[in-house]
Design an enzyme around this catalytic site. Structure first.
Site, PDB file in Angstrom:
ATOM      1  N   LYS A 111       0.829  -1.207   0.000  1.00 21.07           N
ATOM      2  CA  LYS A 111       0.000   0.000   0.000  1.00 21.07           C
ATOM      3  C   LYS A 111       0.864   1.257   0.000  1.00 21.07           C
ATOM      4  O   LYS A 111       0.594   2.206  -0.736  1.00 21.07           O
ATOM      5  CB  LYS A 111      -0.927  -0.014   1.219  1.00 21.07           C
ATOM      6  CG  LYS A 111      -2.020  -1.068   1.128  1.00 21.07           C
ATOM      7  CD  LYS A 111      -2.826  -1.127   2.425  1.00 21.07           C
ATOM      8  CE  LYS A 111      -3.906  -2.191   2.363  1.00 21.07           C
ATOM      9  NZ  LYS A 111      -4.713  -2.231   3.615  1.00 21.07           N
ATOM     10  N   SER A 126      -0.611   0.828   5.856  1.00 18.95           N
ATOM     11  CA  SER A 126      -0.842  -0.008   7.030  1.00 18.95           C
ATOM     12  C   SER A 126      -1.849  -1.090   6.703  1.00 18.95           C
ATOM     13  O   SER A 126      -2.701  -0.927   5.820  1.00 18.95           O
ATOM     14  CB  SER A 126      -1.358   0.850   8.199  1.00 18.95           C
ATOM     15  OG  SER A 126      -1.476   0.085   9.375  1.00 18.95           O
ATOM     16  N   ASP A 127      -1.740  -2.191   7.411  1.00 18.64           N
ATOM     17  CA  ASP A 127      -2.706  -3.268   7.251  1.00 18.64           C
ATOM     18  C   ASP A 127      -2.801  -4.044   8.552  1.00 18.64           C
ATOM     19  O   ASP A 127      -1.814  -4.154   9.292  1.00 18.64           O
ATOM     20  CB  ASP A 127      -2.312  -4.219   6.110  1.00 18.64           C
ATOM     21  CG  ASP A 127      -3.476  -5.095   5.698  1.00 18.64           C
ATOM     22  OD1 ASP A 127      -4.362  -4.591   4.982  1.00 18.64           O
ATOM     23  OD2 ASP A 127      -3.525  -6.266   6.116  1.00 18.64           O
ATOM     24  N   GLN A 128      -3.991  -4.557   8.813  1.00 18.74           N
ATOM     25  CA  GLN A 128      -4.206  -5.363  10.016  1.00 18.74           C
ATOM     26  C   GLN A 128      -4.833  -6.692   9.630  1.00 18.74           C
ATOM     27  O   GLN A 128      -5.771  -6.733   8.830  1.00 18.74           O
ATOM     28  CB  GLN A 128      -5.130  -4.638  10.992  1.00 18.74           C
ATOM     29  CG  GLN A 128      -5.363  -5.412  12.286  1.00 18.74           C
ATOM     30  CD  GLN A 128      -6.307  -4.671  13.213  1.00 18.74           C
ATOM     31  OE1 GLN A 128      -7.502  -4.635  12.997  1.00 18.74           O
ATOM     32  NE2 GLN A 128      -5.738  -4.069  14.242  1.00 18.74           N
TER      33      GLN A 128
END
Length: 198
Positions: free
Chosen positions: A58, A74-76
């Site tokens: 991203k 960011s990623d979760q």
């Protein structure tokens, strides 16, 4: 001030309102841009590796559009016994997730990446949040989902809201990580990229 000494623009490569609200706590001007990234897990990819890969993807995708800016991606990924749980998006899927999480200990991997194409800066880090869900019956799950409709949250619960009532414990060294952006790590990476904080 010469152009070389001007602070670089900051771009959050996310359309998440949760990440936008969290980043605004740092009191830095920023804009947002939607990253065009395929979030499909690769075969055999662990939840931790998936979160880190997507955060970097991203940031790099948005940095290609804003080469002079400092870009945050960011990623979760919610991790239930090694299996990734994504955003449920619909009620029935949220019910299924919360039933599976009932009485279980699980982890949330929240990765953040900071990239600046012009300077060649690219670093990433991941915060791990361990959560313990208390045993939940179907009536509790239904009441919670109808009250908060957390269908856009990995794992179907908002710890910053009513979802806190579903938990027995949260353990993390970066308290905002569970909401979607680990601000301690984000600030560290932004300083390394050349931004002044606070």
């Amino acid at each position: 001030m010469s152009e070389s000494l001007m602070p670089r623009a900051l771009v959050l490569g996310s359309t998440s309102r949760y990440r936008r609200e969290l980043l605004s706590r740092l009191r830095l001007p920023f804009e947002t841009a939607a990253p065009d990234v395929d979030e499909t897990p690769q075969p055999g990819e662990s939840p931790a590796a998936l979160a880190l890969r997507l955060a970097l993807a991203k940031a790099h995708a948005v940095a290609a559009q804003y080469p002079d800016a400092i870009v945050i991606g960011s990623d979760q990924v919610a991790d239930l016994h090694g299996q990734p749980l994504g955003k449920p998006m619909v009620h029935d899927k949220a019910v299924e997730q919360l039933r599976a999480m009932s009485g279980q200990s699980m982890q949330f991997h929240t990765a953040v990446a900071v990239v600046c194409k012009a300077s060649g800066f690219a670093q990433a880090d991941t915060a791990v949040v361990r959560t313990v869900f208390r045993p939940l019956d179907d009536a509790e799950i239904e009441r919670y989902l109808r009250a908060e409709t957390p269908y856009d949250c990995a794992g179907s619960a908002k710890s910053e809201g009513l979802g806190i009532t579903l938990l027995d414990a949260i353990e993390s060294d970066d308290p905002t990580a569970l909401i979607g952006l680990p601000l301690i790590r984000t600030a560290r990476l932004l300083r390394a990229a050349g931004l002044l904080l606070p």
